[in-house]
Enzyme design. Structure first.
Site, short mmCIF file in Angstrom:
data_model
loop_
_atom_site.label_atom_id
_atom_site.label_comp_id
_atom_site.label_asym_id
_atom_site.label_seq_id
_atom_site.Cartn_x
_atom_site.Cartn_y
_atom_site.Cartn_z
N ARG A 76 0.87 1.56 5.66
CA ARG A 76 0.27 1.52 7.00
C ARG A 76 1.32 0.97 7.95
O ARG A 76 2.23 0.25 7.54
CB ARG A 76 -0.97 0.63 6.99
N ASP A 121 -13.02 8.25 3.45
CA ASP A 121 -14.21 7.94 4.24
C ASP A 121 -14.89 9.19 4.83
O ASP A 121 -15.96 9.09 5.39
CB ASP A 121 -13.86 6.99 5.39
N MET A 142 -11.67 1.15 -6.97
CA MET A 142 -11.77 2.00 -8.17
C MET A 142 -12.18 3.42 -7.82
O MET A 142 -11.82 4.35 -8.54
CB MET A 142 -12.80 1.39 -9.13
N ARG A 177 -11.22 5.13 -5.25
CA ARG A 177 -10.20 5.94 -4.58
C ARG A 177 -8.90 6.02 -5.37
O ARG A 177 -8.00 6.78 -5.03
CB ARG A 177 -9.94 5.45 -3.15
N1 LIG Z 1 -2.56 6.03 17.33
C1 LIG Z 1 -1.54 6.21 16.48
N2 LIG Z 1 -0.40 6.80 16.90
C2 LIG Z 1 0.63 6.99 16.04
N3 LIG Z 1 0.61 6.63 14.75
C3 LIG Z 1 -0.48 6.05 14.27
C4 LIG Z 1 -1.62 5.80 15.11
N4 LIG Z 1 -2.58 5.19 14.36
C5 LIG Z 1 -2.06 5.05 13.13
N5 LIG Z 1 -0.81 5.56 13.07
C6 LIG Z 1 0.08 5.56 11.90
O1 LIG Z 1 -0.44 6.43 10.90
C7 LIG Z 1 -0.26 5.86 9.60
C8 LIG Z 1 -1.58 5.79 8.87
O2 LIG Z 1 -2.60 5.21 9.70
P1 LIG Z 1 -3.81 4.39 9.08
O3 LIG Z 1 -3.26 3.24 8.32
O4 LIG Z 1 -4.75 4.11 10.17
O5 LIG Z 1 -4.43 5.34 7.98
P2 LIG Z 1 -5.14 6.75 8.14
O6 LIG Z 1 -4.14 7.82 8.25
O7 LIG Z 1 -6.14 6.68 9.24
O8 LIG Z 1 -5.80 6.89 6.72
P3 LIG Z 1 -7.08 6.11 6.17
O9 LIG Z 1 -7.79 5.48 7.31
O10 LIG Z 1 -7.89 7.19 5.52
O11 LIG Z 1 -6.55 5.15 5.19
C9 LIG Z 1 0.37 4.49 9.79
O12 LIG Z 1 1.74 4.58 9.48
C10 LIG Z 1 0.13 4.19 11.26
O13 LIG Z 1 1.15 3.41 11.82
O1 LIG Z 2 -6.93 -2.05 1.71
P1 LIG Z 2 -6.37 -0.87 2.39
O2 LIG Z 2 -5.39 -0.12 1.58
O3 LIG Z 2 -5.87 -1.18 3.75
O4 LIG Z 2 -7.53 0.19 2.56
C1 LIG Z 2 -8.84 -0.09 2.87
C2 LIG Z 2 -9.41 0.98 3.74
O5 LIG Z 2 -8.91 2.25 3.46
C3 LIG Z 2 -9.96 3.18 3.33
O6 LIG Z 2 -10.10 3.49 1.97
C4 LIG Z 2 -9.66 4.44 4.12
O7 LIG Z 2 -8.59 5.10 3.51
C5 LIG Z 2 -11.19 2.49 3.88
O8 LIG Z 2 -12.36 2.92 3.30
C6 LIG Z 2 -10.86 1.07 3.60
O9 LIG Z 2 -11.46 0.21 4.54
#
Ligand SMILES: Nc1ncnc2c1ncn2[C@@H]1O[C@H](COP(=O)(O)OP(=O)(O)OP(=O)(O)O)[C@@H](O)[C@H]1O
Ligand SMILES: O=P(O)(O)OC[C@H]1O[C@](O)(CO)[C@@H](O)[C@@H]1O
Ligand SMILES: [Mg+2]
Length: 542
Positions: A206, A262, A419, A421
Site C-alpha cells: 500500500r 470486498d 484466512m 483472502r
Molecule cells: N487516489 C489515489 N490516487 C493514486 N494512487 C492511489 C490512490 N489511492 C490509492 N492509491 C495507490 O494504489 C495502491 C493500492 O491502494 P489501496 O491500498 O487503497 O488498495 P486497493 O487497490 O484499493 O485494494 P484493496 O482495497 O482491495 O486492498 C497503493 O499503492 C496506493 O498508494
Molecule cells: O491489513 P491490510 O493488508 O491492510 O488489509 C485489510 C483490508 O484489505 C481488504 O482485504 C481489502 O483488500 C479489506 O477487506 C481489509 O480491510
C-alpha cells in the site's frame, strides 16, 4: 476540468435526441495532443479524465475508452496474428464486431432510453503491436485476494500463447516496485503452477504511488503494455499513470484488472476472488455454529472482511443459513433499548438456545469510535484503519448478559479475516481470472488504453477508469438482496424511516414502484395467492 456528461434521451424523441447528442459529442472532441514531453519535473497532478462519449438512436450512449491513436494518430496497425492460430482458426466468429457494446443496464421498460454502454472486450481484426515489439509489465497492488496468481499466470501465458509475446516482466512489491526494485522476468515456464498458490508471486504493498517516478520507470525500461491488478485505490493510481503516459505521448497501453476481496468496485458484476472468499467464510461460520449449538446459550461471532462494503458478510450469510444476525457497514445498528441488538440476542437465545452473528469488519465503526473517543488513523494508502468491531461486540454482549440473573452465555469469537483472502482461488474464480486476463490482453493489443476490464451483465467490457473509481460498490440496503438476508435471518433491520430515505439517496436512478395498471405491463397476481408468508415477504425476488 471535466467534460460535459451526455444525458440519455427517451426513446420517443430518439432522432432529435441523437442529433443533439452528436452535436454535443462533436464539442467533446479531444484537443490536439501536445508535442511529446520528456519526463515530469515535479509531482504529477492528474488532470480530470476527458470522457469519450458517442451517442446513437434511442438515447444510446457509448462511454468509450481511450485508444492510443487518440494521441498518436499515425500508429500503424497489423492483422491480428490470432487468425492464423490453429486453436482459434476454427472458431466461426472469433473477432468481436467493431461496434459491439455491452449495456450497463439490462432491465428495461418499453419506454426506457437505451442508456449507457461500454465497449465489448475481445480480440479485434487489427492490432497495434507487433508481437516482438511488445514489452509488457505486470504489477499487483493493495491487499491480497484469491486469484492474483491466476491472473498473472494467464497474462504471461495468454500474451505468449495467443500473440507470441515473449517479453513480460513483473514489478515487485506494488507501485513502489516500479522505481525501488528490479523487475523479474516472467515466462510461461516460470509462472506454471502459480495459480495453485495463494497471495501474489510479485508481492504487493500500500502507498508509494509516485506517478512521475512510475512513468519514468515505464519510459526508461521501454515498457509499452502495463497490466495493473488492484482494487479501487489501485485503479485510481492507474488512471493517473495513464494520464501521465498520454501527456508524455508514450505508446504504452495502461490496463487495469480489478481486484478486490470486498467486491467494492462499481459497475462490474463481481470481482475475482470474491466467490472463493465467500466459500472460505463458510468454514468459519460452520465452526461458529457448531460451537454455539453445543453450549448452553452459545453465541458464535464471526468477523469477516469488508471495509466499506458488506458483500462477503451478506453472501456468506445467505449461503450458510445458520446465521441469526448479519451486520454490515452499510446498515447502521444500535445495541441498547427497544429493537436493539442486545434485546434481539436475548430473544433469539431464549427461542433457540444458541445464535450465530456475522459481522463485517467495517460495521458499526461510528458507534465504536463514539464509545471509545478515538481519533481516525489511516494506512499508507490513505484507507481508514478500522477499529475491531468483533472484539468490541463480543465485550458488549458478554457485559450485557453478565448483568442478567440466570442467563449465562458461552461466547466464541472466530476471526478468520486473513484466512479467507490468503487461499488459492477456487475453480470458478480460476476460470474467471483466465478470461479476465485474456480480455485485458486483447484490449491492449488492439491499442485500447486507460481502461479496466471486467464483466458487466455477464459480458466482458472495457470500462473507462473514471467509471470504476468515481464511487464504491456498496450493498444497497433498500434493495431486494439485503431484504433476502433479513428474510433469512429474521433479524431486526434497525432502520428508522429517515435512515431508509438517506440510504436511497445514492441510487443512480430513481426507483419508480410499479403500480398495477399504471406503469406495470402485466396485471400482478394477488400477493399470497399461491405462496406462503415467506414468499410474500421476499416478493419481487429475481
Ligand atoms: N487516489 C489515489 N490516487 C493514486 N494512487 C492511489 C490512490 N489511492 C490509492 N492509491 C495507490 O494504489 C495502491 C493500492 O491502494 P489501496 O491500498 O487503497 O488498495 P486497493 O487497490 O484499493 O485494494 P484493496 O482495497 O482491495 O486492498 C497503493 O499503492 C496506493 O498508494
Ligand atoms: O491489513 P491490510 O493488508 O491492510 O488489509 C485489510 C483490508 O484489505 C481488504 O482485504 C481489502 O483488500 C479489506 O477487506 C481489509 O480491510
Ligand atoms: Mg480499496
Amino acid at each position: 476540468m471535466e467534460a460535459a456528461t451526455v444525458v440519455a434521451a427517451p426513446i420517443l424523441a430518439a432522432d432529435a435526441a441523437a442529433k443533439a447528442l452528436q452535436k454535443k459529442l462533436l464539442d467533446l472532441e479531444l484537443p490536439p495532443f501536445p508535442a511529446p514531453a520528456k519526463k515530469a519535473a515535479a509531482k504529477v497532478v492528474a488532470a480530470a479524465p476527458k470522457k469519450k462519449l458517442a451517442g446513437g438512436a434511442g438515447g444510446y450512449v457509448l462511454e468509450d475508452v481511450p485508444h492510443l491513436t487518440d494521441y498518436l494518430p499515425n500508429l500503424p496497425s497489423f492483422p491480428n496474428p490470432l487468425q492464423n492460430h490453429p486453436a482459434y482458426s476454427v472458431v466461426k466468429q472469433y473477432f468481436v464486431n467493431a461496434d459491439d457494446t455491452v449495456a450497463k443496464k439490462i432491465v428495461v421498460h418499453k419506454g426506457s432510453a437505451r442508456g449507457t454502454h461500454f465497449r465489448r472486450a475481445g480480440p479485434r481484426q487489427r492490432v497495434f503491436f507487433q508481437p516482438d515489439e511488445v514489452s509488457a509489465a505486470i504489477v499487483t497492488c493493495g491487499g491480497l485476494c484469491p486469484g492474483l496468481n491466476t491472473v498473472i499466470r494467464e497474462l504471461v501465458c495468454g500474451l505468449h500463447d495467443m500473440y507470441g509475446v515473449t517479453s513480460v516482466v513483473g514489478i515487485e512489491g506494488g507501485y513502489r516496485g516500479f522505481y525501488a526494485r528490479n523487475t523479474v522476468e516472467l515466462t510461461p515456464r516460470s509462472v506454471n503452477g502459480i495459480h495453485k498458490r495463494g497471495g501474489t508471486v510479485l508481492g504487493t504493498s500500500r502507498g508509494g504511488q509516485d506517478t512521475g517516478k512510475i512513468v519514468d520507470s515505464i519510459q526508461d525500461r521501454g515498457i509499452n503494455q502495463v497490466y495493473i491488478i488492484g482494487g479501487d485505490g489501485t485503479q485510481k493510481g492507474a488512471a493517473t499513470i495513464h494520464a501521465e503516459v498520454q501527456r508524455r505521448g508514450l505508446k504504452c497501453a495502461v490496463v487495469g484488472v480489478p481486484k478486490t476481496i470486498d467486491n467494492d468496485i462499481a459497475v462490474i458484476d463481481r470481482s475475482f476472488g470474491f466467490d472463493t472468499a465467500v466459500e472460505e467464510a463458510q468454514r468459519a461460520i460452520n465452526a461458529a455454529h457448531v460451537e454455539a449449538e453445543s453450549a448452553e446459550n452459545g453465541v458464535g461471532v464471526v468477523k469477516l472482511m469488508g471495509r466499506n462494503s458488506g458483500f462477503i458478510a451478506m453472501y456468506a450469510t445467505l449461503a450458510s443459513r445458520d446465521v441469526d444476525l448479519c451486520l454490515i457497514p452499510e446498515s447502521p445498528f444500535y445495541l441498547e433499548g427497544k429493537g436493539g441488538l442486545l434485546e434481539f440476542a436475548e430473544k433469539r437465545l431464549r427461542e433457540n438456545g444458541h445464535m450465530v452473528i456475522v459481522v463485517a469488519e467495517g460495521a458499526g465503526q461510528d458507534v465504536i469510535a463514539r464509545s471509545m473517543r478515538l481519533a481516525d488513523a489511516h494506512d499508507a494508502s490513505g484507507n481508514k484503519v478500522l477499529l475491531d468491531v468483533g472484539l468490541w461486540l463480543c465485550a458488549k454482549i458478554k457485559d450485557h448478559f453478565k448483568k442478567k440473573a440466570n442467563f449465562p452465555i458461552t461466547l466464541k469469537y472466530i476471526d478468520p479475516t486473513y484466512m479467507i483472502r490468503a487461499v488459492p482461488s477456487n475453480a470458478s474464480d480460476n476460470v474467471y481470472c483466465s478470461l479476465l486476463a485474456h480480455s485485458a490482453i486483447h484490449g491492449a493489443m488492439a491499442g485500447y488504453t486507460g481502461f479496466t476490464v471486467a464483466p458487466v451483465n455477464g459480458r466482458h467490457a472495457y470500462i473507462p477508469f473514471y467509471r470504476i473509481t468515481e464511487k464504491q460498490n456498496k450493498v444497497v440496503i433498500t434493495d431486494r438482496m439485503w431484504a433476502r438476508v433479513l428474510c433469512s435471518t429474521n433479524q431486526p433491520c434497525f432502520l428508522s424511516t429517515e435512515d431508509v430515505e438517506k440510504a436511497g439517496q445514492d441510487d443512480e436512478e430513481p426507483i419508480v414502484p410499479l403500480v398495477e395498471g399504471e406503469n406495470s405491463l402485466v396485471k400482478a397476481p394477488p400477493l399470497l395467492a399461491n405462496a406462503g408468508d415467506g414468499a410474500a415477504l421476499c416478493n419481487g425476488a429475481a
